[in-house]
Design a protein around this motif. Structure first.
Motif, mmCIF file in Angstrom:
data_model
loop_
_atom_site.group_PDB
_atom_site.id
_atom_site.type_symbol
_atom_site.label_atom_id
_atom_site.label_comp_id
_atom_site.label_asym_id
_atom_site.label_seq_id
_atom_site.Cartn_x
_atom_site.Cartn_y
_atom_site.Cartn_z
ATOM 1 N N TYR A 20 0.638 -1.109 0.014
ATOM 2 C CA TYR A 20 0.162 -0.063 0.007
ATOM 3 C C TYR A 20 0.943 1.325 0.055
ATOM 4 C CZ TYR A 20 -4.444 -2.621 0.775
ATOM 5 O OH TYR A 20 -5.498 -3.546 0.439
ATOM 6 N N VAL A 21 2.011 1.116 0.917
ATOM 7 C CA VAL A 21 2.868 2.341 0.811
ATOM 8 C C VAL A 21 3.436 2.728 -0.389
ATOM 9 C CG1 VAL A 21 4.800 3.420 1.710
ATOM 10 C CG2 VAL A 21 3.261 2.471 3.244
ATOM 11 N N ARG A 22 3.998 1.473 -0.952
ATOM 12 C CA ARG A 22 4.695 1.593 -2.300
ATOM 13 C C ARG A 22 3.581 2.300 -3.644
ATOM 14 N NH1 ARG A 22 9.664 -1.186 -3.033
ATOM 15 N NH2 ARG A 22 9.217 -1.244 -5.282
ATOM 16 N N ALA A 23 2.485 1.690 -3.567
ATOM 17 C CA ALA A 23 1.271 2.107 -4.433
ATOM 18 C C ALA A 23 1.094 3.669 -4.260
ATOM 19 C CB ALA A 23 0.234 1.181 -4.286
ATOM 20 N N LEU A 31 4.437 12.973 0.508
ATOM 21 C CA LEU A 31 4.828 11.795 1.401
ATOM 22 C C LEU A 31 3.842 11.631 2.424
ATOM 23 C CD1 LEU A 31 6.640 9.462 1.896
ATOM 24 C CD2 LEU A 31 8.022 10.963 3.285
ATOM 25 N N ALA A 32 3.390 12.548 2.883
ATOM 26 C CA ALA A 32 2.400 12.435 4.106
ATOM 27 C C ALA A 32 0.910 11.952 3.739
ATOM 28 C CB ALA A 32 2.091 13.954 5.011
ATOM 29 N N SER A 33 0.493 12.513 2.462
ATOM 30 C CA SER A 33 -0.666 11.849 2.010
ATOM 31 C C SER A 33 -0.557 10.401 1.342
ATOM 32 C CB SER A 33 -0.981 12.903 0.418
ATOM 33 O OG SER A 33 -1.190 14.041 1.008
ATOM 34 N N ALA A 34 0.563 9.979 1.136
ATOM 35 C CA ALA A 34 0.755 8.728 0.444
ATOM 36 C C ALA A 34 0.630 7.833 1.709
ATOM 37 C CB ALA A 34 2.209 8.488 -0.037
ATOM 38 N N ILE A 35 1.383 8.328 2.802
ATOM 39 C CA ILE A 35 1.185 7.398 4.186
ATOM 40 C C ILE A 35 -0.199 7.410 4.711
ATOM 41 C CG2 ILE A 35 1.812 7.157 6.813
ATOM 42 C CD1 ILE A 35 4.277 6.864 4.352
ATOM 43 N N ALA A 36 -1.074 8.305 4.724
ATOM 44 C CA ALA A 36 -2.537 8.463 5.051
ATOM 45 C C ALA A 36 -3.440 7.658 4.187
ATOM 46 C CB ALA A 36 -3.002 10.030 5.109
ATOM 47 N N LEU A 37 -2.857 7.630 3.023
ATOM 48 C CA LEU A 37 -3.817 6.857 2.090
ATOM 49 C C LEU A 37 -3.522 5.246 2.574
ATOM 50 C CD1 LEU A 37 -5.837 6.243 -0.585
ATOM 51 C CD2 LEU A 37 -3.769 6.519 -1.936
ATOM 52 N N ALA A 38 -2.327 5.146 2.443
ATOM 53 C CA ALA A 38 -1.889 3.483 2.773
ATOM 54 C C ALA A 38 -2.452 3.105 4.144
ATOM 55 C CB ALA A 38 -0.705 3.562 2.896
ATOM 56 N N ASN A 39 -2.418 4.203 5.165
ATOM 57 C CA ASN A 39 -2.968 3.680 6.437
ATOM 58 C C ASN A 39 -4.456 3.518 6.239
ATOM 59 O OD1 ASN A 39 -3.240 3.564 9.318
ATOM 60 N ND2 ASN A 39 -4.536 5.574 9.115
ATOM 61 N N ARG A 41 -6.081 2.345 3.690
ATOM 62 C CA ARG A 41 -6.425 1.128 3.101
ATOM 63 C C ARG A 41 -6.230 -0.181 4.028
ATOM 64 N NH1 ARG A 41 -3.869 2.646 -2.805
ATOM 65 N NH2 ARG A 41 -5.631 3.620 -3.488
ATOM 66 N N LEU A 42 -5.094 -0.001 4.815
ATOM 67 C CA LEU A 42 -4.692 -1.096 5.930
ATOM 68 C C LEU A 42 -5.864 -1.056 6.841
ATOM 69 C CD1 LEU A 42 -2.540 -3.022 6.415
ATOM 70 C CD2 LEU A 42 -1.479 -1.441 7.627
ATOM 71 N N THR A 43 -6.142 0.062 7.330
ATOM 72 C CA THR A 43 -7.209 0.113 8.461
ATOM 73 C C THR A 43 -8.474 -0.642 7.938
ATOM 74 O OG1 THR A 43 -6.373 2.189 9.396
ATOM 75 C CG2 THR A 43 -8.608 1.517 10.065
ATOM 76 N N ASP A 44 -8.789 -0.424 6.936
ATOM 77 C CA ASP A 44 -9.960 -1.377 6.282
ATOM 78 C C ASP A 44 -10.021 -2.599 6.258
ATOM 79 O OD1 ASP A 44 -11.065 1.457 5.697
ATOM 80 O OD2 ASP A 44 -11.025 1.417 3.597
ATOM 81 N N GLN A 98 -6.758 3.519 12.616
ATOM 82 C CA GLN A 98 -7.686 4.338 12.486
ATOM 83 C C GLN A 98 -7.112 5.321 11.438
ATOM 84 O OE1 GLN A 98 -8.914 6.183 16.086
ATOM 85 N NE2 GLN A 98 -7.837 8.009 15.535
ATOM 86 N N SER A 99 -8.039 5.672 10.538
ATOM 87 C CA SER A 99 -7.722 6.668 9.559
ATOM 88 C C SER A 99 -7.453 8.036 10.308
ATOM 89 C CB SER A 99 -9.144 7.176 8.597
ATOM 90 O OG SER A 99 -9.322 5.981 7.775
ATOM 91 N N THR A 100 -6.499 8.769 9.777
ATOM 92 C CA THR A 100 -5.763 9.869 10.470
ATOM 93 C C THR A 100 -5.171 10.657 9.299
ATOM 94 O OG1 THR A 100 -4.719 10.680 12.287
ATOM 95 C CG2 THR A 100 -3.681 8.809 11.256
ATOM 96 N N THR A 101 -4.525 11.704 9.456
ATOM 97 C CA THR A 101 -3.547 12.645 8.540
ATOM 98 C C THR A 101 -2.263 12.474 9.321
ATOM 99 O OG1 THR A 101 -4.112 14.660 9.757
ATOM 100 C CG2 THR A 101 -5.348 14.055 7.983
#
Length: 183
Positions: A20-23, A31-39, A41-44, A98-101
């Motif tokens: 998820y992080v790589r994608a 970078l911060a937005s990428a980590i938030a998106l990966a998080n 997806r992983l949280t789901d 949990q989802s976060t920024t």
């Protein structure tokens, strides 16, 4: 990154988070937005109690910059002119809770001899035969002493330091050490 627990569930968290992080890095503007998106997806997908800490960095050698974002994992930056590490705080919560920024921080003016040092908690939580923890202060002091070596030599010396501290006592957790030296 470092996941909670051991065995197959932890391996699943690491493999999934890595993907998820790589994608996300290729699809998000920073970078911060990428980590938030990966998080997100992983949280789901992850089960309760399964999460992982992460330290992510983008190095631009032509500009001499380092951009970092953390999901619960600290990093340490040693400038060539300094005698101790500056902590890069673990600003965000671990992935999968949990989802976060998240926020990223950019360090400029990287110079030859600057060192980025990362280690999993299994390194500084290593115990000697008397049960005493190695601790972060001892670990970072040793990393400062090793600063003039190549990154590969620094990692090898740090693992030797941990093994010497343990004096044959089995390690309680996995140990990961990453050294990025700017030359």
């Amino acid at each position: 990154g470092d996941a909670t627990g051991h065995a197959i569930p932890s391996a699943w968290v690491v493999a999934t988070a890595r993907a998820y992080v790589r994608a996300s890095i290729f699809n998000e503007p920073d970078l911060a937005s990428a980590i938030a998106l990966a998080n997100e997806r992983l949280t789901d997908e992850s089960s309760a109690g399964l999460f992982m800490v992460l330290f992510s960095a983008i190095v631009d050698t032509s500009e001499g910059t380092l951009e970092v974002a953390s999901a619960g994992h600290p990093g340490y930056l040693l400038r060539s002119k300094d005698s101790e590490f500056q902590e890069i705080e673990a600003a965000g919560i671990p992935l999968g809770i949990q989802s976060t920024t998240y926020r990223s921080t950019k360090y400029e003016g990287l110079a030859s001899g600057d060192v980025l040092f990362l280690a999993s908690d299994g390194v500084w939580e290593c115990r000697n035969p008397a049960g005493e923890l190695l601790g972060l202060d001892r670990l970072l002091a040793e990393a400062v002493r090793q600063r003039d070596r190549s990154a590969e030599e620094q990692v090898a010396a740090m693992f030797d330091f941990v093994k010497d501290w343990a004096s044959g006592r089995p390690l309680d957790d996995d140990c990961t050490i990453v050294v990025l030296r700017f030359d």
